[in-house]
Scaffold this motif. Structure first.
Motif, short mmCIF file in Angstrom:
data_model
loop_
_atom_site.label_atom_id
_atom_site.label_comp_id
_atom_site.label_asym_id
_atom_site.label_seq_id
_atom_site.Cartn_x
_atom_site.Cartn_y
_atom_site.Cartn_z
N VAL A 92 0.83 -1.21 0.00
CA VAL A 92 0.00 0.00 0.00
C VAL A 92 0.87 1.25 0.00
O VAL A 92 0.63 2.19 -0.77
CB VAL A 92 -0.97 0.00 1.20
CG1 VAL A 92 -1.64 1.35 1.36
CG2 VAL A 92 -2.01 -1.08 1.03
N HIS A 95 2.38 2.14 -3.33
CA HIS A 95 1.46 2.59 -4.37
C HIS A 95 0.81 3.95 -4.05
O HIS A 95 0.06 4.47 -4.89
CB HIS A 95 0.38 1.53 -4.62
CG HIS A 95 0.92 0.34 -5.35
ND1 HIS A 95 1.46 -0.74 -4.69
CD2 HIS A 95 1.03 0.08 -6.66
CE1 HIS A 95 1.87 -1.62 -5.59
NE2 HIS A 95 1.62 -1.15 -6.79
N LEU A 96 1.06 4.50 -2.89
CA LEU A 96 0.50 5.82 -2.55
C LEU A 96 1.30 6.92 -3.24
O LEU A 96 2.53 6.82 -3.35
CB LEU A 96 0.56 6.04 -1.04
CG LEU A 96 -0.43 5.26 -0.19
CD1 LEU A 96 -0.15 5.52 1.29
CD2 LEU A 96 -1.84 5.65 -0.52
N VAL A 100 0.74 12.09 -0.40
CA VAL A 100 -0.08 11.53 0.68
C VAL A 100 0.78 11.24 1.90
O VAL A 100 0.36 11.46 3.03
CB VAL A 100 -0.78 10.24 0.20
CG1 VAL A 100 -1.48 9.54 1.35
CG2 VAL A 100 -1.78 10.57 -0.90
#
Length: 102
Positions: A92, A95-96, A100
């Motif tokens: 996760v 892929h951010l 962010v």
């Protein structure tokens, strides 16, 4: 990297290690310090912070294992779940978008 920033990063690393050894949670100090290092992406900062945590946890687990006999039928499934969750978190985070994390 300037000498002042290097000293700050080293001081934060030593302080985070001490906090981890005494009460845990040194990453709460180490990660923000790593995010201040120019040229280090947020993913690299997270990975560096996690690497320190892995070594600290492994050392603690080995020490605990030597001193006490624990029930591996309980510990191994917990370790498997923790590994899967850590892997999922890494995927996760990878892929951010960079905005962010910062």
């Amino acid at each position: 990297m300037t000498a002042g920033l290097l000293v700050l990063a080293l001081a934060a690393g030593f302080a985070a290690g001490w906090i981890d050894a005494v009460v845990g949670g040194g990453g709460l100090l180490q990660l923000p310090a790593l995010l201040l290092v120019p040229g280090l992406s947020p993913i690299q900062a997270l990975a560096t912070n996690k690497l320190g945590s892995v070594f600290g946890t492994a050392t603690s687990a080995l020490t605990y294992r030597r001193r006490l006999r624990q029930d591996l039928s309980t510990a191994l499934p917990m370790a498997a779940v923790a590994f899967a969750a850590a892997l999922g978190g890494a995927v996760v985070a990878a892929h951010l978008p960079a905005g962010v994390i910062r």
